[in-house]
Design a protein around this motif. Sequence first.
Motif, PDB file in Angstrom:
ATOM      1  N   LYS A 124       0.841  -1.207   0.000  1.00  8.16           N
ATOM      2  CA  LYS A 124       0.000   0.000   0.000  1.00  8.16           C
ATOM      3  C   LYS A 124       0.870   1.249   0.000  1.00  8.16           C
ATOM      4  CE  LYS A 124      -4.184  -1.696   2.213  1.00  8.16           C
ATOM      5  NZ  LYS A 124      -5.024  -1.654   3.409  1.00  8.16           N
ATOM      6  N   LYS A 125       1.886   1.262   0.847  1.00 13.61           N
ATOM      7  CA  LYS A 125       2.752   2.434   0.931  1.00 13.61           C
ATOM      8  C   LYS A 125       3.507   2.671  -0.385  1.00 13.61           C
ATOM      9  CE  LYS A 125       3.365   2.831   5.883  1.00 13.61           C
ATOM     10  NZ  LYS A 125       2.685   4.110   5.994  1.00 13.61           N
ATOM     11  N   LEU A 126       3.829   1.592  -1.092  1.00 16.56           N
ATOM     12  CA  LEU A 126       4.535   1.706  -2.369  1.00 16.56           C
ATOM     13  C   LEU A 126       3.574   1.957  -3.532  1.00 16.56           C
ATOM     14  CD1 LEU A 126       7.115  -1.187  -1.939  1.00 16.56           C
ATOM     15  CD2 LEU A 126       7.606   1.272  -1.931  1.00 16.56           C
ATOM     16  N   GLY A 127       2.263   1.809  -3.285  1.00 19.04           N
ATOM     17  CA  GLY A 127       1.271   2.030  -4.334  1.00 19.04           C
ATOM     18  C   GLY A 127       1.245   0.936  -5.380  1.00 19.04           C
ATOM     19  N   VAL A 128       1.501  -0.311  -4.950  1.00 17.69           N
ATOM     20  CA  VAL A 128       1.505  -1.428  -5.899  1.00 17.69           C
ATOM     21  C   VAL A 128       0.523  -2.509  -5.450  1.00 17.69           C
ATOM     22  CG1 VAL A 128       3.864  -1.042  -6.699  1.00 17.69           C
ATOM     23  CG2 VAL A 128       3.478  -2.562  -4.761  1.00 17.69           C
ATOM     24  N   TYR A 129       0.133  -3.352  -6.397  1.00 20.12           N
ATOM     25  CA  TYR A 129      -0.793  -4.445  -6.175  1.00 20.12           C
ATOM     26  C   TYR A 129      -0.001  -5.644  -5.657  1.00 20.12           C
ATOM     27  CZ  TYR A 129      -4.454  -7.846  -7.368  1.00 20.12           C
ATOM     28  OH  TYR A 129      -5.400  -8.831  -7.338  1.00 20.12           O
TER      29      TYR A 129
ATOM     30  N   LEU B  82      11.861  -0.246   3.201  1.00 15.36           N
ATOM     31  CA  LEU B  82      10.821   0.434   2.437  1.00 15.36           C
ATOM     32  C   LEU B  82      11.362   1.748   1.874  1.00 15.36           C
ATOM     33  CD1 LEU B  82       7.747   0.582   1.626  1.00 15.36           C
ATOM     34  CD2 LEU B  82       7.472   1.957   3.686  1.00 15.36           C
ATOM     35  N   GLU B  83      12.052   2.491   2.709  1.00 21.78           N
ATOM     36  CA  GLU B  83      12.635   3.759   2.265  1.00 21.78           C
ATOM     37  C   GLU B  83      13.629   3.522   1.132  1.00 21.78           C
ATOM     38  OE1 GLU B  83      15.400   7.186   4.201  1.00 21.78           O
ATOM     39  OE2 GLU B  83      13.710   6.503   5.425  1.00 21.78           O
ATOM     40  N   GLU B  84      14.417   2.455   1.241  1.00 19.12           N
ATOM     41  CA  GLU B  84      15.378   2.121   0.190  1.00 19.12           C
ATOM     42  C   GLU B  84      14.656   1.771  -1.114  1.00 19.12           C
ATOM     43  OE1 GLU B  84      18.805   1.462  -1.957  1.00 19.12           O
ATOM     44  OE2 GLU B  84      18.568   2.515  -0.049  1.00 19.12           O
ATOM     45  N   LEU B  85      13.540   1.029  -1.014  1.00 13.88           N
ATOM     46  CA  LEU B  85      12.754   0.685  -2.203  1.00 13.88           C
ATOM     47  C   LEU B  85      12.185   1.950  -2.861  1.00 13.88           C
ATOM     48  CD1 LEU B  85      10.758  -2.475  -1.066  1.00 13.88           C
ATOM     49  CD2 LEU B  85      12.540  -2.380  -2.820  1.00 13.88           C
ATOM     50  N   GLU B  86      11.751   2.913  -2.033  1.00 13.38           N
ATOM     51  CA  GLU B  86      11.203   4.151  -2.574  1.00 13.38           C
ATOM     52  C   GLU B  86      12.287   5.010  -3.219  1.00 13.38           C
ATOM     53  OE1 GLU B  86       9.247   5.601   0.960  1.00 13.38           O
ATOM     54  OE2 GLU B  86       7.308   4.888   0.253  1.00 13.38           O
TER      55      GLU B  86
ATOM     56  N   ALA C  48       9.703  -0.581 -10.380  1.00 10.92           N
ATOM     57  CA  ALA C  48       9.555   0.453 -11.414  1.00 10.92           C
ATOM     58  C   ALA C  48       8.582  -0.025 -12.491  1.00 10.92           C
ATOM     59  CB  ALA C  48      10.914   0.794 -12.013  1.00 10.92           C
ATOM     60  N   ASP C  49       8.690  -1.296 -12.879  1.00  7.71           N
ATOM     61  CA  ASP C  49       7.808  -1.860 -13.900  1.00  7.71           C
ATOM     62  C   ASP C  49       6.359  -1.901 -13.419  1.00  7.71           C
ATOM     63  OD1 ASP C  49       7.407  -3.157 -16.502  1.00  7.71           O
ATOM     64  OD2 ASP C  49       6.901  -4.916 -15.296  1.00  7.71           O
ATOM     65  N   LEU C  50       6.147  -2.321 -12.182  1.00  4.01           N
ATOM     66  CA  LEU C  50       4.782  -2.354 -11.634  1.00  4.01           C
ATOM     67  C   LEU C  50       4.176  -0.957 -11.589  1.00  4.01           C
ATOM     68  CD1 LEU C  50       4.571  -4.815  -8.591  1.00  4.01           C
ATOM     69  CD2 LEU C  50       3.244  -4.833 -10.699  1.00  4.01           C
ATOM     70  N   ARG C  51       4.954   0.004 -11.154  1.00  3.72           N
ATOM     71  CA  ARG C  51       4.444   1.374 -11.080  1.00  3.72           C
ATOM     72  C   ARG C  51       4.150   1.934 -12.476  1.00  3.72           C
ATOM     73  NH1 ARG C  51       8.314   4.023  -6.416  1.00  3.72           N
ATOM     74  NH2 ARG C  51       6.978   3.475  -4.645  1.00  3.72           N
TER      75      ARG C  51
ATOM     76  N   ARG D 204      -6.691  -0.534  -6.668  1.00  5.77           N
ATOM     77  CA  ARG D 204      -7.820   0.373  -6.867  1.00  5.77           C
ATOM     78  C   ARG D 204      -7.533   1.831  -6.511  1.00  5.77           C
ATOM     79  NH1 ARG D 204     -12.710  -1.832  -4.017  1.00  5.77           N
ATOM     80  NH2 ARG D 204     -11.110  -2.251  -2.485  1.00  5.77           N
ATOM     81  N   PRO D 205      -6.829   2.137  -5.399  1.00  4.24           N
ATOM     82  CA  PRO D 205      -6.572   3.559  -5.119  1.00  4.24           C
ATOM     83  C   PRO D 205      -5.781   4.251  -6.241  1.00  4.24           C
ATOM     84  CG  PRO D 205      -6.162   2.253  -3.153  1.00  4.24           C
ATOM     85  CD  PRO D 205      -6.377   1.285  -4.292  1.00  4.24           C
ATOM     86  N   VAL D 206      -4.850   3.528  -6.844  1.00  4.29           N
ATOM     87  CA  VAL D 206      -4.056   4.104  -7.934  1.00  4.29           C
ATOM     88  C   VAL D 206      -4.928   4.265  -9.180  1.00  4.29           C
ATOM     89  CG1 VAL D 206      -2.078   3.700  -9.474  1.00  4.29           C
ATOM     90  CG2 VAL D 206      -1.880   3.219  -7.017  1.00  4.29           C
ATOM     91  N   VAL D 207      -5.740   3.238  -9.478  1.00  3.80           N
ATOM     92  CA  VAL D 207      -6.634   3.318 -10.642  1.00  3.80           C
ATOM     93  C   VAL D 207      -7.580   4.505 -10.486  1.00  3.80           C
ATOM     94  CG1 VAL D 207      -8.470   2.145 -11.939  1.00  3.80           C
ATOM     95  CG2 VAL D 207      -6.488   0.839 -11.116  1.00  3.80           C
ATOM     96  N   ALA D 208      -8.186   4.611  -9.314  1.00  6.24           N
ATOM     97  CA  ALA D 208      -9.131   5.710  -9.065  1.00  6.24           C
ATOM     98  C   ALA D 208      -8.434   7.056  -9.233  1.00  6.24           C
ATOM     99  CB  ALA D 208      -9.733   5.582  -7.669  1.00  6.24           C
ATOM    100  N   GLY D 209      -7.243   7.196  -8.659  1.00 10.83           N
ATOM    101  CA  GLY D 209      -6.506   8.450  -8.770  1.00 10.83           C
ATOM    102  C   GLY D 209      -6.172   8.804 -10.206  1.00 10.83           C
ATOM    103  N   ARG D 210      -5.748   7.819 -10.977  1.00 16.04           N
ATOM    104  CA  ARG D 210      -5.393   8.086 -12.375  1.00 16.04           C
ATOM    105  C   ARG D 210      -6.609   8.432 -13.220  1.00 16.04           C
ATOM    106  NH1 ARG D 210      -0.351   4.257 -14.238  1.00 16.04           N
ATOM    107  NH2 ARG D 210       1.046   4.886 -12.562  1.00 16.04           N
ATOM    108  N   LEU D 211      -7.778   7.937 -12.810  1.00 16.92           N
ATOM    109  CA  LEU D 211      -9.005   8.259 -13.547  1.00 16.92           C
ATOM    110  C   LEU D 211      -9.690   9.511 -13.003  1.00 16.92           C
ATOM    111  CD1 LEU D 211     -10.513   4.685 -14.037  1.00 16.92           C
ATOM    112  CD2 LEU D 211      -9.385   6.122 -15.748  1.00 16.92           C
ATOM    113  N   GLY D 212      -9.211  10.017 -11.859  1.00 18.52           N
ATOM    114  CA  GLY D 212      -9.788  11.230 -11.281  1.00 18.52           C
ATOM    115  C   GLY D 212     -11.123  11.009 -10.602  1.00 18.52           C
ATOM    116  N   ILE D 213     -11.316   9.804 -10.047  1.00 19.58           N
ATOM    117  CA  ILE D 213     -12.565   9.484  -9.362  1.00 19.58           C
ATOM    118  C   ILE D 213     -12.263   8.797  -8.033  1.00 19.58           C
ATOM    119  CG2 ILE D 213     -13.838   9.292 -11.540  1.00 19.58           C
ATOM    120  CD1 ILE D 213     -13.725   6.244 -11.241  1.00 19.58           C
TER     121      ILE D 213
END
Length: 135
Positions: free
Chosen positions: A18-23, A41-45, A53-56, A63-72
């Motif tokens: 969740k903190k990294l924003g990945v599924y 975690l800090e090192e990964l960020e 990088a590929d996942l991002r 879903r939180p990332v999808v929603a954010g990218r769609l603006g909803i």
Amino acid sequence: MAGTPFSQQVLKPMNAAKKLGVYLPATPPEFQEHGITRAQLEELETNPPEWLADLRRNGPHPRPVVAGRLGISIAGLARGGITEPLTTEQIDELRDDPPAWLLAERETAAKVREEEDRVAAEAARKAEKAARRSR
């Protein structure tokens, strides 16, 4: 009794994802099976490995990332029937040719943001007024 130093606290894989924003299910098995420290975690960020990088970049995205990218909102995704993670390509397709539900959800999200801005401005105005009275 001394606690664990903050940087050495271990995060569960779900929380780290969740903190990294990945599924989480799309991450490598070693990430899914073991907790990581806040320092890791800090090192990964700071220096994301290729898998992160590929996942991002390509997804699948949670879903939180999808929603954010769609603006909803996440609830708006559910109302639109989107319950599974989407790839960047799928998100781009929705953005390029938005279905009616997405246009409606964007309108709803814009109204919610306008109301939040109005409420925040009103609160700031009241705080300023109270500060002037207490001088």
